[in-house]
Design an enzyme around this catalytic site. Structure first.
Site, PDB file in Angstrom:
ATOM      1  N   GLY A  18       0.777  -1.234   0.000  1.00 38.32           N
ATOM      2  CA  GLY A  18       0.000   0.000   0.000  1.00 38.32           C
ATOM      3  C   GLY A  18       0.807   1.282   0.000  1.00 38.32           C
ATOM      4  O   GLY A  18       0.320   2.319   0.475  1.00 38.32           O
ATOM      5  N   ASN A  20       1.580   3.148  -2.574  1.00 36.98           N
ATOM      6  CA  ASN A  20       0.901   4.124  -3.432  1.00 36.98           C
ATOM      7  C   ASN A  20      -0.345   4.670  -2.743  1.00 36.98           C
ATOM      8  O   ASN A  20      -0.660   5.852  -2.878  1.00 36.98           O
ATOM      9  CB  ASN A  20       0.546   3.501  -4.786  1.00 36.98           C
ATOM     10  CG  ASN A  20       1.732   3.514  -5.731  1.00 36.98           C
ATOM     11  OD1 ASN A  20       2.152   4.577  -6.192  1.00 36.98           O
ATOM     12  ND2 ASN A  20       2.309   2.347  -5.979  1.00 36.98           N
ATOM     13  N   MET A  95      -4.240  -6.782  -6.674  1.00 35.80           N
ATOM     14  CA  MET A  95      -3.834  -7.927  -7.491  1.00 35.80           C
ATOM     15  C   MET A  95      -5.018  -8.834  -7.809  1.00 35.80           C
ATOM     16  O   MET A  95      -5.000 -10.043  -7.547  1.00 35.80           O
ATOM     17  CB  MET A  95      -2.745  -8.714  -6.759  1.00 35.80           C
ATOM     18  CG  MET A  95      -1.520  -7.888  -6.406  1.00 35.80           C
ATOM     19  SD  MET A  95      -0.749  -7.139  -7.843  1.00 35.80           S
ATOM     20  CE  MET A  95       0.073  -8.566  -8.518  1.00 35.80           C
ATOM     21  N   HIS A 114       0.844   1.332 -12.981  1.00 36.04           N
ATOM     22  CA  HIS A 114       1.600   0.147 -13.391  1.00 36.04           C
ATOM     23  C   HIS A 114       3.076   0.546 -13.468  1.00 36.04           C
ATOM     24  O   HIS A 114       3.404   1.612 -13.994  1.00 36.04           O
ATOM     25  CB  HIS A 114       1.102  -0.347 -14.750  1.00 36.04           C
ATOM     26  CG  HIS A 114       1.795  -1.589 -15.204  1.00 36.04           C
ATOM     27  ND1 HIS A 114       1.513  -2.826 -14.676  1.00 36.04           N
ATOM     28  CD2 HIS A 114       2.790  -1.783 -16.105  1.00 36.04           C
ATOM     29  CE1 HIS A 114       2.298  -3.727 -15.237  1.00 36.04           C
ATOM     30  NE2 HIS A 114       3.082  -3.127 -16.102  1.00 36.04           N
TER      31      HIS A 114
END
Ligand code: GRF
Length: 208
Positions: A18, A20, A95, A114
């Site tokens: 986590g 980001n 994911m 990404h």
């Protein structure tokens, strides 16, 4: 843009660390940021990022995905997002592939980050494959999500040179620093209504 009524409610989906999510949370703490983090949702109870979100006083939810059909899981996810009044969804190391139905219902309001310069190096094990390929540059991409994995109109990219002595871990760290800078910028642009999608291209317009 600092009045809460003028900010967009954001839901962040995570599966693990986590970092980001943390960058988005920190950006949203600025008084002039046009979005607020309404909820952080993980598909795994052990996702490390949940502790940080909880410590920040952000609403969190765990919706286990294991053993469920994609349709059932996405239905639960959608309900939780709507329950929290979410207007924009950010995937941040999430994911799990989402169904076309879910993606369509959030089209234009669903972002992903990404760790490559898309459309190169979609999928996983990105940094290993970048190094093996001999590419001199890599980076990260924030894009609108479409049903196909790691496709969709590109909002922002940041490029970095691949150091000669790069390992997958050191490259991941370099790229991650750019990710943490780029994702809040992209969220700001979307929340301010500055993005126009034309086919596969994203135009950056003046906001108002
Ligand atoms: C990041 O590299 C992101 O680009 C990719 O998965 C990783 C998640 O890291 N989709 P974190 O959970 O945000 O730390």
């Amino acid at each position: 843009m600092s009045q809460s009524g003028a900010t967009k409610a954001v839901g962040i989906l995570i599966s693990g660390r986590g970092s980001n999510m943390r960058a988005l949370v920190q950006a949203a703490q600025a008084a002039d940021f046009p979005a607020r983090i309404a909820v952080v949702i993980a598909n795994k109870a052990e996702a490390e990022g949940l502790d940080y979100a909880r410590a920040q006083g952000i609403a969190t939810a765990v919706i286990p995905s294991k053993g469920k059909s994609r349709e059932v899981f996405d239905g639960e996810l959608d309900a939780a997002l709507r329950q929290h009044g979410v207007e924009i969804v950010c995937l941040a190391g999430f994911m799990r592939l989402l169904t076309a139905g879910f993606v369509e219902s959030w089209r234009g309001r669903l972002l992903n980050i990404h760790p490559s310069l898309l459309p190169a190096f979609r999928g996983t094990q990105v940094h290993e494959r970048v190094i093996e390929s001999g590419a001199r540059f890599t980076g990260c991409t924030v894009h609108f999500v479409v049903p196909e994995m790691d496709e969709g109109p590109i909002i922002l990219q940041a490029a970095i040179a691949v150091p000669d002595d790069a390992t997958p871990d050191t490259l991941a760290e370099l790229v991650l620093t750019e990710e943490h800078r780029l994702y809040p910028l992209a969220l700001r642009l979307l929340a301010e209504g500055r993005l126009r999608v034309e086919g596969n291209r994203v135009r950056h317009a003046d906001g108002n």
